[in-house]
Design an enzyme around this catalytic site. Structure first.
Site, PDB file in Angstrom:
ATOM      1  N   VAL A  11       0.791  -1.047  -0.066  1.00 27.47           N
ATOM      2  CA  VAL A  11      -0.117  -0.009   0.068  1.00 27.47           C
ATOM      3  C   VAL A  11       0.745   1.199   0.130  1.00 27.47           C
ATOM      4  O   VAL A  11       0.675   2.038  -0.826  1.00 27.47           O
ATOM      5  CB  VAL A  11      -0.966  -0.055   1.088  1.00 27.47           C
ATOM      6  CG1 VAL A  11      -1.494   1.353   1.452  1.00 27.47           C
ATOM      7  CG2 VAL A  11      -2.149  -1.259   1.077  1.00 27.47           C
ATOM      8  N   LYS A  35      14.882  -3.515   2.333  1.00 23.04           N
ATOM      9  CA  LYS A  35      13.868  -3.383   1.615  1.00 23.04           C
ATOM     10  C   LYS A  35      14.099  -1.712   0.775  1.00 23.04           C
ATOM     11  O   LYS A  35      13.981  -1.294  -0.206  1.00 23.04           O
ATOM     12  CB  LYS A  35      12.418  -2.906   2.298  1.00 23.04           C
ATOM     13  CG  LYS A  35      11.150  -2.723   1.374  1.00 23.04           C
ATOM     14  CD  LYS A  35       9.782  -3.097   2.115  1.00 23.04           C
ATOM     15  CE  LYS A  35       9.473  -4.448   2.285  1.00 23.04           C
ATOM     16  NZ  LYS A  35       8.124  -4.623   2.725  1.00 23.04           N
ATOM     17  N   ARG A 154      -6.667  -3.354  -5.207  1.00 19.55           N
ATOM     18  CA  ARG A 154      -6.490  -4.633  -5.090  1.00 19.55           C
ATOM     19  C   ARG A 154      -5.026  -5.087  -5.688  1.00 19.55           C
ATOM     20  O   ARG A 154      -4.637  -4.529  -6.438  1.00 19.55           O
ATOM     21  CB  ARG A 154      -7.532  -5.380  -5.995  1.00 19.55           C
ATOM     22  CG  ARG A 154      -8.912  -5.165  -5.758  1.00 19.55           C
ATOM     23  CD  ARG A 154      -9.643  -5.656  -6.980  1.00 19.55           C
ATOM     24  NE  ARG A 154      -9.555  -4.773  -8.127  1.00 19.55           N
ATOM     25  CZ  ARG A 154      -9.907  -4.878  -9.168  1.00 19.55           C
ATOM     26  NH1 ARG A 154     -10.299  -5.820  -9.620  1.00 19.55           N
ATOM     27  NH2 ARG A 154      -9.354  -4.056 -10.154  1.00 19.55           N
ATOM     28  N   GLU A 155      -4.458  -6.119  -4.978  1.00 13.24           N
ATOM     29  CA  GLU A 155      -2.978  -6.563  -5.381  1.00 13.24           C
ATOM     30  C   GLU A 155      -3.305  -6.990  -6.861  1.00 13.24           C
ATOM     31  O   GLU A 155      -4.313  -7.775  -7.111  1.00 13.24           O
ATOM     32  CB  GLU A 155      -2.528  -7.720  -4.370  1.00 13.24           C
ATOM     33  CG  GLU A 155      -1.944  -7.002  -3.146  1.00 13.24           C
ATOM     34  CD  GLU A 155      -1.433  -8.203  -2.332  1.00 13.24           C
ATOM     35  OE1 GLU A 155      -1.341  -9.226  -2.603  1.00 13.24           O
ATOM     36  OE2 GLU A 155      -1.477  -7.967  -0.908  1.00 13.24           O
ATOM     37  N   GLY A 256     -14.743 -20.892  -5.903  1.00 12.40           N
ATOM     38  CA  GLY A 256     -13.317 -21.173  -6.150  1.00 12.40           C
ATOM     39  C   GLY A 256     -12.762 -21.827  -4.632  1.00 12.40           C
ATOM     40  O   GLY A 256     -13.630 -22.461  -4.054  1.00 12.40           O
ATOM     41  N   CYS A 263      -5.575  -9.563   3.058  1.00 13.61           N
ATOM     42  CA  CYS A 263      -6.572  -8.751   3.680  1.00 13.61           C
ATOM     43  C   CYS A 263      -7.733  -9.341   4.255  1.00 13.61           C
ATOM     44  O   CYS A 263      -8.062  -9.176   5.410  1.00 13.61           O
ATOM     45  CB  CYS A 263      -7.058  -7.477   2.952  1.00 13.61           C
ATOM     46  SG  CYS A 263      -5.711  -6.536   2.333  1.00 13.61           S
ATOM     47  N   LYS A 266      -7.593 -11.509   7.647  1.00 20.00           N
ATOM     48  CA  LYS A 266      -7.443 -10.777   8.672  1.00 20.00           C
ATOM     49  C   LYS A 266      -8.218  -9.757   9.462  1.00 20.00           C
ATOM     50  O   LYS A 266      -8.634  -9.556  10.354  1.00 20.00           O
ATOM     51  CB  LYS A 266      -5.963 -10.195   9.124  1.00 20.00           C
ATOM     52  CG  LYS A 266      -5.871  -8.991   8.055  1.00 20.00           C
ATOM     53  CD  LYS A 266      -4.606  -8.322   8.093  1.00 20.00           C
ATOM     54  CE  LYS A 266      -4.373  -7.012   7.366  1.00 20.00           C
ATOM     55  NZ  LYS A 266      -5.257  -6.180   7.625  1.00 20.00           N
ATOM     56  N   ARG A 331       0.128 -14.740   1.597  1.00 24.27           N
ATOM     57  CA  ARG A 331      -0.163 -14.806   2.783  1.00 24.27           C
ATOM     58  C   ARG A 331      -1.692 -15.193   2.954  1.00 24.27           C
ATOM     59  O   ARG A 331      -2.570 -14.854   2.014  1.00 24.27           O
ATOM     60  CB  ARG A 331      -0.342 -13.296   3.431  1.00 24.27           C
ATOM     61  CG  ARG A 331       0.862 -12.682   3.609  1.00 24.27           C
ATOM     62  CD  ARG A 331       0.934 -11.223   4.139  1.00 24.27           C
ATOM     63  NE  ARG A 331       0.939 -10.502   2.908  1.00 24.27           N
ATOM     64  CZ  ARG A 331       1.159  -9.066   2.913  1.00 24.27           C
ATOM     65  NH1 ARG A 331       1.249  -8.520   4.368  1.00 24.27           N
ATOM     66  NH2 ARG A 331       0.941  -8.308   2.074  1.00 24.27           N
TER      67      ARG A 331
HETATM   68  N1  LIG Z   1      -1.965  -5.321   0.443  1.00 23.62           N
HETATM   69  C1  LIG Z   1      -3.311  -4.946   0.024  1.00 23.62           C
HETATM   70  O1  LIG Z   1      -3.591  -5.364  -0.806  1.00 23.62           O
HETATM   71  C2  LIG Z   1      -3.861  -4.008   1.058  1.00 23.62           C
HETATM   72  C3  LIG Z   1      -5.059  -3.189   0.321  1.00 23.62           C
HETATM   73  C4  LIG Z   1      -5.813  -2.329   1.028  1.00 23.62           C
HETATM   74  C5  LIG Z   1      -5.427  -1.886   2.408  1.00 23.62           C
HETATM   75  N2  LIG Z   1      -4.238  -2.790   2.995  1.00 23.62           N
HETATM   76  C6  LIG Z   1      -4.029  -2.349   4.260  1.00 23.62           C
HETATM   77  O2  LIG Z   1      -2.727  -1.473   4.226  1.00 23.62           O
HETATM   78  C7  LIG Z   1      -1.763  -1.833   5.438  1.00 23.62           C
HETATM   79  C8  LIG Z   1      -0.654  -1.982   4.925  1.00 23.62           C
HETATM   80  O3  LIG Z   1      -0.494  -3.397   4.086  1.00 23.62           O
HETATM   81  P1  LIG Z   1       0.784  -3.917   3.192  1.00 23.62           P
HETATM   82  O4  LIG Z   1       0.207  -5.182   2.453  1.00 23.62           O
HETATM   83  O5  LIG Z   1       1.276  -2.835   2.386  1.00 23.62           O
HETATM   84  O6  LIG Z   1       1.696  -4.207   4.350  1.00 23.62           O
HETATM   85  P2  LIG Z   1       3.208  -4.647   3.845  1.00 23.62           P
HETATM   86  O7  LIG Z   1       3.438  -5.585   5.194  1.00 23.62           O
HETATM   87  O8  LIG Z   1       3.412  -4.911   2.610  1.00 23.62           O
HETATM   88  O9  LIG Z   1       4.098  -3.165   4.124  1.00 23.62           O
HETATM   89  C9  LIG Z   1       4.187  -2.964   5.532  1.00 23.62           C
HETATM   90  C10 LIG Z   1       5.610  -1.953   5.476  1.00 23.62           C
HETATM   91  O10 LIG Z   1       5.731  -1.221   6.699  1.00 23.62           O
HETATM   92  C11 LIG Z   1       6.887  -1.101   7.283  1.00 23.62           C
HETATM   93  N3  LIG Z   1       7.105  -0.559   8.469  1.00 23.62           N
HETATM   94  C12 LIG Z   1       6.489  -1.153   9.632  1.00 23.62           C
HETATM   95  N4  LIG Z   1       6.736  -0.336  10.791  1.00 23.62           N
HETATM   96  C13 LIG Z   1       7.088   0.582  10.219  1.00 23.62           C
HETATM   97  C14 LIG Z   1       7.683   1.672  10.980  1.00 23.62           C
HETATM   98  N5  LIG Z   1       7.356   2.031  12.190  1.00 23.62           N
HETATM   99  N6  LIG Z   1       8.317   2.686  10.306  1.00 23.62           N
HETATM  100  C15 LIG Z   1       8.420   2.515   8.895  1.00 23.62           C
HETATM  101  N7  LIG Z   1       8.057   1.494   8.138  1.00 23.62           N
HETATM  102  C16 LIG Z   1       7.398   0.532   8.953  1.00 23.62           C
HETATM  103  C17 LIG Z   1       7.493  -2.523   6.856  1.00 23.62           C
HETATM  104  O11 LIG Z   1       8.749  -2.744   6.999  1.00 23.62           O
HETATM  105  C18 LIG Z   1       6.864  -2.975   5.364  1.00 23.62           C
HETATM  106  O12 LIG Z   1       7.543  -2.482   4.501  1.00 23.62           O
HETATM  107  C19 LIG Z   1      -2.441  -2.812   6.227  1.00 23.62           C
HETATM  108  O13 LIG Z   1      -3.431  -2.249   7.178  1.00 23.62           O
HETATM  109  C20 LIG Z   1      -3.255  -3.607   5.087  1.00 23.62           C
HETATM  110  O14 LIG Z   1      -4.473  -4.236   5.817  1.00 23.62           O
HETATM  111  C21 LIG Z   1      -3.407  -3.630   2.226  1.00 23.62           C
END
Ligand SMILES: NC(=O)c1ccc[n+]([C@@H]2O[C@H](COP(=O)([O-])OP(=O)(O)OC[C@H]3O[C@@H](n4cnc5c(N)ncnc54)[C@H](O)[C@@H]3O)[C@@H](O)[C@H]2O)c1
Length: 433
Positions: A11, A35, A154-155, A256, A263, A266, A331
């Site tokens: 995100v 990263k 969406r991913e 499916g 997402c 959790k 995941r």
């Molecule tokens: N992945 C999706 O498709 C998606 C879609 C909508 C919403 N979300 C939500 O967005 C949020 C992030 O999801 P994601 O999939 O991007 O997670 P992710 O695990 O891919 O990325 C999170 C990042 O945050 C970094 N991080 C953690 N603590 C930190 C800090 N204190 N300072 C700096 N960096 C820090 C981590 O190193 C990691 O790179 C979640 O709440 C998720 O539910 C995700």
């Protein structure tokens, strides 16, 4: 506008690259040195179509940068977005908010008066209040705002979703935050995108309600698919028949192997916990979570059944491991439960996934990873489509028939017509038909 994103995951990185592409100046801060170094070297930590080009273009233009230095980036920002992970807390299913709260604590000393802090992570209702409390405790005299701007991308289609969203949801409890967020999203608003401005708590809840509703749709059609199998009806016909009703809509009605990913699993669990905490139990979501949990293993059993009821001495070629196509995200992928069910039944697993095998190797033992779908099929007793990758939509059945010990296809995504597959001498098992 100058924007800081905390967290360069799916995100944070996609949002940062898109905001930069809108013309804003963006700094993505992540506390993972590897990263951040990789991103600075132009290497993407995730597979997302089009992301590497978008990042490269905006880095070259000077509008996008990556940093480990939160304290250095925050003071100049018009808005600081929190985009860190909110995984399920081990043991109880509540959202683990420790990363969100640490981000709030880390930025607090460096915020300038008038700062707007925006939670983009998916967070339970009331989290904005706690972020505000944490910052106020550290900086009692600082004027600042805390807003919610949940992300719906969406991913696999993340850039397009971010740039052409169905809606942008903004949760604000003051005008200053509303003005700054309106300015940030202004480039989208000409594109007929609706920006919904609501209270912070409503915005936080909107994200969970949306994901729970979509998960419900998936589980609903999966259970209807099970019933279709018992009564010899084709679930594709039923799905089309209900989906054309505009009150229902056709999307998310593909049966499916169950929903997975970072997402829905959790977020449905976290919403249940919120419902319990506020004594407003969400019985429908409880049923969805239970239904989806049992579905994943039941898909493994379906394969064992197709193999004649016993996996011992059998090898299965799994085509696809990720929870959906066009991502490398493993995941909570249904494939994890399917592989373990097959192994529990005594079967050996060979697998191919176009992008997910590195991630899968961290989560699964005793799987032979292959270079192609056809290599996976060599000497296997069945091929099983787990993920709807385009690469599996036009398999060469003549070649597959020669490689497999038995011409048997279990299609957990209903990619094929039964007649087409059977014409090649294959036995065919699909979902709900
Ligand atoms: N992945 C999706 O498709 C998606 C879609 C909508 C919403 N979300 C939500 O967005 C949020 C992030 O999801 P994601 O999939 O991007 O997670 P992710 O695990 O891919 O990325 C999170 C990042 O945050 C970094 N991080 C953690 N603590 C930190 C800090 N204190 N300072 C700096 N960096 C820090 C981590 O190193 C990691 O790179 C979640 O709440 C998720 O539910 C995700």
């Amino acid at each position: 506008m100058r924007i800081v994103l905390i967290g360069s995951g799916y995100v944070g990185l996609v949002s940062g690259a898109c905001f930069a592409d809108f013309g804003h100046n963006v700094c993505c801060v992540d506390n993972d040195p590897e990263k951040t170094a990789a991103l600075r070297a132009g290497k993407m930590p995730i597979f997302e179509p089009g992301l590497d080009e978008l990042v490269a273009k905006n880095v070259a233009s000077g509008r996008l940068e990556f940093s480990l230095d939160l304290a250095g980036a925050v003071p100049a920002a018009d808005a600081v977005f929190i985009a860190v992970g909110t995984p399920s807390r081990r043991g109880d299913g509540h959202a683990d908010l420790s990363y969100v709260y640490s981000a709030a604590r880390e930025m607090a000393p460096n915020l300038e008066p008038g700062a707007v802090v925006v939670t983009k992570s998916t967070v339970p209702v009331g989290t904005g209040d706690e972020v505000e409390r944490i910052i106020r405790e550290a900086r009692p005299d600082l004027p600042f705002s805390v807003a919610s701007n949940p992300e719906f991308l969406r991913e696999g289609a993340a850039i397009d979703d971010f740039k052409r969203p169905d809606r942008v949801v903004i949760g604000v409890d003051d005008d200053r935050a509303a003005t700054v967020l309106h300015e940030i999203y202004r480039p989208l608003l000409g594109n007929e995108t609706r920006m919904l401005v609501m209270k912070r708590r409503a915005a936080e809840l909107t994200k969970y309600a949306a994901n729970a509703f979509l998960a419900t749709k998936i589980s609903f059609i999966n259970e209807i698919a099970d019933l279709c199998e018992k009564v010899s009806a084709d679930v594709q016909d039923v799905a089309t028949g209900i989906g054309l009703d505009t009150r229902i809509g056709a999307r998310f009605l593909q049966p499916g192997p169950g929903y997975g990913g970072s997402c829905f699993p959790k977020d449905t669990l976290a919403l249940l916990k919120t419902g319990q905490d506020f004594e407003a139990p969400l019985r429908i979501v409880e049923a969805v979570v239970a239904s989806n949990d049992t579905r994943k293993r039941s898909m493994g059993r379906k394969v064992v059944h197709a193999l004649g009821g016993d996996g011992h001495g059998k090898t299965v070629a799994l085509l696809g491991l990720t929870f959906k196509a066009n991502t490398d995200d493993m995941r909570d992928s249904p494939s994890l439960a399917i592989v373990r069910t097959l192994q529990d039944a005594g079967a050996k697993v060979r697998a191919y996934d176009p992008e997910g095998m590195d991630q899968a190797a961290k989560l699964l033992d005793d799987v032979t990873y292959c270079e192609s779908a056809y290599e996976a099929m060599e000497g296997a007793d069945a091929a099983v489509i787990v993920t709807e990758w385009d690469a599996f939509r036009a398999l060469d059945f003549d070649q597959a028939g020669k490689l497999l010990k038995e011409p048997l296809l279990v299609d957990l995504r209903n990619l094929y017509d039964r007649q087409d597959v059977e014409r090649h001498g294959f036995r065919y098992f699909a979902v709900g038909r």
